[in-house]
Design a protein around this motif. Structure first.
Motif, PDB file in Angstrom:
ATOM      1  N   ASN A  36      16.310 -11.183 -14.289  1.00  0.00           N
ATOM      2  CA  ASN A  36      16.636 -10.308 -15.476  1.00  0.00           C
ATOM      3  C   ASN A  36      17.498  -9.080 -14.878  1.00  0.00           C
ATOM      4  OD1 ASN A  36      15.468 -11.642 -17.370  1.00  0.00           O
ATOM      5  ND2 ASN A  36      13.525 -10.531 -17.165  1.00  0.00           N
ATOM      6  N   PHE A  51      16.049  -3.970 -20.142  1.00  0.00           N
ATOM      7  CA  PHE A  51      15.175  -4.070 -19.130  1.00  0.00           C
ATOM      8  C   PHE A  51      15.242  -2.801 -18.187  1.00  0.00           C
ATOM      9  CE2 PHE A  51      15.995  -8.305 -20.548  1.00  0.00           C
ATOM     10  CZ  PHE A  51      14.666  -9.138 -20.515  1.00  0.00           C
ATOM     11  N   THR A  68      11.277  -5.308 -16.102  1.00  0.00           N
ATOM     12  CA  THR A  68      10.401  -5.541 -17.183  1.00  0.00           C
ATOM     13  C   THR A  68      11.134  -5.172 -18.463  1.00  0.00           C
ATOM     14  OG1 THR A  68       9.470  -3.530 -17.136  1.00  0.00           O
ATOM     15  CG2 THR A  68       8.422  -5.259 -15.898  1.00  0.00           C
ATOM     16  N   ASP A  69      10.711  -5.931 -19.509  1.00  0.00           N
ATOM     17  CA  ASP A  69      11.496  -5.644 -21.136  1.00  0.00           C
ATOM     18  C   ASP A  69      10.954  -4.311 -21.510  1.00  0.00           C
ATOM     19  OD1 ASP A  69      12.631  -6.442 -23.476  1.00  0.00           O
ATOM     20  OD2 ASP A  69      10.605  -6.007 -24.142  1.00  0.00           O
ATOM     21  N   ASN A  71      10.160  -1.742 -24.411  1.00  0.00           N
ATOM     22  CA  ASN A  71       9.976  -1.962 -25.854  1.00  0.00           C
ATOM     23  C   ASN A  71      10.625  -0.892 -26.516  1.00  0.00           C
ATOM     24  OD1 ASN A  71       8.581  -2.358 -28.072  1.00  0.00           O
ATOM     25  ND2 ASN A  71       6.635  -1.661 -27.556  1.00  0.00           N
ATOM     26  N   ASN A  89      10.253  -5.861 -31.541  1.00  0.00           N
ATOM     27  CA  ASN A  89      10.763  -5.890 -30.139  1.00  0.00           C
ATOM     28  C   ASN A  89      10.723  -7.291 -29.865  1.00  0.00           C
ATOM     29  OD1 ASN A  89      11.628  -4.515 -27.543  1.00  0.00           O
ATOM     30  ND2 ASN A  89       9.658  -5.842 -26.906  1.00  0.00           N
ATOM     31  N   GLU A  91      12.658  -9.816 -26.237  1.00  0.00           N
ATOM     32  CA  GLU A  91      12.879  -9.879 -24.688  1.00  0.00           C
ATOM     33  C   GLU A  91      14.207  -9.260 -24.626  1.00  0.00           C
ATOM     34  OE1 GLU A  91      11.815 -12.186 -20.780  1.00  0.00           O
ATOM     35  OE2 GLU A  91      12.713 -13.281 -22.299  1.00  0.00           O
ATOM     36  N   GLY A  92      14.365  -8.067 -24.109  1.00  0.00           N
ATOM     37  CA  GLY A  92      15.792  -7.525 -24.010  1.00  0.00           C
ATOM     38  C   GLY A  92      16.497  -6.826 -24.922  1.00  0.00           C
TER      39      GLY A  92
END
Length: 723
Positions: A36, A51, A68-69, A71, A89, A91-92
């Protein structure tokens, strides 16, 4: 060796560096960047959008870093999606979604920002997206819906999740309680017995329960007791409650009867269908003085029926018969139902008519007789055949009319008299406007009075019967209300002007009275009637216009919004004229009777008093059209009302010496204007012929010029000059 290793061709370096830069700008993952993330240059990495690195660095170079993603729906960002929506939310990224039971205006459910939020409630009931059982009815609530049992039905199964799959069933003995707000011991005892029947009810004994119930109803109607002391409006409410409740109870109980004359099977196989007819002879005691409302079609086609509404309450000829089936939806039947009523022998008179009616329930729990959806197919002395497109409680009644039939002679007098009055008012207004010799404050008052009466009579003559469009009729009634009030207001100002003039006769300077009247007359003459009409229209707008005439309704004393001001003006003006006569007789007795001012004041007072009596007595006669003398009063009212314009023209124009002299000047001027073109034509033609004749004489004998000759009286021939 080492120095040679770095001795690259400069051109090759220039070419390779831009290519490397392009590769990094494309964000291609590098072998040493974590998941990522993407390379920013040969030695640095950056997390992908959506991220963030654990260390918090935007640019990092260690391969041990973790992206990390983010939120977006939680702290610290808290992306707002607006009202009636939730943030989700992923991912990304993230997205917004309308709350359950809502959708976007476009029909979708997902969007990205608060600016795109158009979430609105979904009406599952009207759109058919609900899952309510056919024994229930759906009620939409914000963001959802609910399934409820019908009236007097109970839930047979509990709802799942508080919403759907509720199944209801009809109560074996529906609840039937006393109407609220009615205090009657007889009615309370009746409903106590009904409650006892409900408690003792057994489906196997439905027939006995029906018989007992009908017996209780008959006893109540035969001996109503204190029900007869109730007000008519309360009696109508009790009758409505009894008819509706009895129909509901019998509809349910009849389904439990064994197959018999009152039961028929439906073709759809959904169970037995009940058809019931219930006659309640004693109901006429509670429905006395109940009003009758005709439908709009009958009012349009049968215009003469409108008089029956004003002629008292209708009389019930037959028993009240309630017809019902198991299905409550019987408002629009595919084919009409025919009823044949037997009633007491009666022969309708010229002012009476028989109607087929039904009892229509109103929102306040009461009701009235109505003809909507029912028509009379045939009638005889003792029976009447009715056809109705719905089921309810029906009856045959006869409406009485105490209103006199329209007299054709009164119509002729009205049209001829008002036509003459309009002509005279027009001539009077033109005289007041164009005759400069008589123009003063008094003439201005008479001019405004003539204009108001002219417009009122014209509107009355052309639009008093335009009752088809209710709004137009109300506007016409309001205009007539205003114009006639304005006419009386101008008469009041005329009386005030005469009183002030008489009071100031001993004063040489009259400018104060004239200045006061000029400032006062227009605001009062047109403003006060407008204020009265505005207050009346704001308080009771529905009482402008009647079923037969575009005039004020008599209900709730609304006609006194006109008669009240008229009586007040009449009384004040009468007081003004009496005081004026007293001043002229006593205060000025020492003056010479030949004084022109005194004579003019006396003459104006006499004319104004006669005018007040003519115009005021007209409406007094209109109020007195009751009893045996109504016909005579109607003729007097019509004749005097039609002669108002002729009276004004006679008194203020023809009886005025100045106006007669002005009329003489106008007529002489018109005759002279007509005579001049004729004389000019005769003169031109004669002179032309004479000139030709003289020219001929001159050419034949120039030494003897022609002499003048007399051609016509007043015209001579001119000699022809020598060449």
């Amino acid at each position: 060796m080492k120095g040679r290793y770095f001795a690259f061709n400069p051109g090759l370096c220039v070419l390779l560096i831009p290519l490397g830069a392009i590769a990094h700008k494309n964000g291609a993952p590098c072998a040493r960047c974590p998941r990522n993330a993407h390379c920013t240059n040969a030695s640095s990495c950056r997390c992908d959008p959506g991220f963030t690195s654990l260390s918090g660095k935007v640019i990092f170079s260690t391969s041990s870093e973790v992206c990390t993603d983010i939120n977006e729906c939680g702290p610290p960002l808290y992306m707002s999606c607006g009202s009636l929506a939730h943030c989700h939310n992923v991912e990304g990224s993230y997205y917004c979604e309308c709350a359950p039971g809502h959708e976007l205006l476009s029909g979708g459910t997902k969007f990205q920002s608060e600016k795109e939020n158009t979430c609105q409630d979904v009406d599952e009931c009207s759109s058919g997206k609900h899952q309510c059982h056919n024994t229930t009815h759906c009620i939409n609530v914000k963001g959802s819906y609910r399934c409820y049992c019908h009236h007097d039905w109970v839930a047979r199964s509990r709802p799942l999740h508080g919403l759907n799959f509720t199944i209801c069933e009809e109560v074996p003995f529906p609840s039937w309680t006393s109407p609220s707000g009615v205090n009657s011991q007889s009615l309370s005892r009746f409903f106590d017995k009904v409650q006892q029947l409900s408690q003792d009810f057994k489906p196997a004994l439905a027939k006995n329960t029906i018989q007992d119930l009908m017996q209780e109803v008959d006893e109540l109607l035969e001996t109503p007791g204190d029900l007869e002391t109730l007000a008519p409006s309360e009696q109508h409410c009790v009758a409505t409650h009894l008819l509706v409740g009895l129909e509901d109870v019998l509809r349910v109980l009849s389904k439990l009867l064994p197959k018999g004359p009152l039961t028929a099977h439906a073709s759809a196989g959904t169970g037995p269908s009940v058809v019931g007819l219930v006659s309640t002879p004693g109901m006429s005691k509670l429905l006395a003085e109940a009003p009758l409302v005709l439908d709009s079609k009958q009012q349009t086609v049968l215009r003469e029926h409108r008089d029956f509404l004003a002629g008292g309450f209708p009389v019930l000829l037959s028993d009240v018969v309630s017809a019902f089936v198991s299905n409550k939806d019987t408002q629009n039947l595919s084919s009409p139902v025919t009823f044949i009523f037997s009633h007491r022998s009666v022969t309708p008179g010229p002012t009476q008519k028989v109607f087929c009616v039904f009892w229509e329930h109103s929102q306040d729990g009461c009701g009235h007789w109505s003809t909507t959806g029912c028509r009379m197919a045939a009638t005889g002395d003792a029976s009447t055949t009715c056809q109705c497109s719905h089921l309810s409680s029906f009856a045959v009644l006869m409406a009485h009319s105490h209103v006199q039939q329209e007299d054709p002679m009164l119509a002729v007098i009205t049209y001829v008299g008002l036509g003459l009055s309009l002509l005279c008012l027009l001539l009077a207004a033109l005289t007041f406007l164009l005759c400069k010799a008589i123009q003063n404050t008094s003439t201005s008052l008479h001019l405004q009075l003539s204009i108001c009466l002219f417009l009122a009579h014209l509107l009355f003559l052309t639009a008093i019967d335009q009752t088809k469009i209710k709004l137009l009729c109300a506007i016409i009634a309001g205009a007539l209300h205003y114009l006639y009030l304005a006419s009386f207001t101008w008469m009041l100002l005329d009386g005030l002007h005469l009183f002030l003039t008489a009071r100031n006769l001993t004063v040489v300077n009259y400018t104060s009275v004239s200045r006061f009247m000029k400032r006062l007359m227009f605001p009062v003459g047109y403003g006060v009637p407008a204020l009265i009409v505005a207050i009346s229209a704001a308080s009771r707008p529905s009482l402008y216009g009647t079923p037969t005439r575009c005039w004020l309704h008599t209900d709730k004393g609304f006609v006194w919004t006109f008669l009240g001001p008229v009586c007040t003006i009449f009384s004040i003006n009468l007081a003004f004229f009496l005081m004026t006569f007293w001043i002229v007789k006593n205060k000025l007795s020492s003056l010479n009777r030949d004084v022109s001012t005194l004579q003019n004041t006396r003459m104006l007072t006499f004319k104004a008093t006669a005018q007040l009596l003519i115009l005021g007595c007209t409406w007094c006669l209109g109020v007195l059209q009751v009893g045996p003398a109504a016909r005579v009063m109607a003729y007097l009212f019509t004749i005097i009302n039609c002669l108002q314009g002729a009276f004004i023209f006679l008194v203020y124009c023809l009886l005025s010496q100045q106006v007669r002299e002005q009329y003489g000047k106008w007529f002489r001027g018109v005759r002279k204007a007509k005579a001049e073109p004729e004389n000019y034509t005769l003169s031109s033609g004669t002179v032309s012929d004479a000139s030709k004749h003289s020219a001929a004489l001159h050419s034949s004998n120039s030494s003897h010029p022609p002499r003048s000759e007399r051609l016509l009286p007043g015209f001579t021939e001119s000699p022809v000059p020598k060449p």
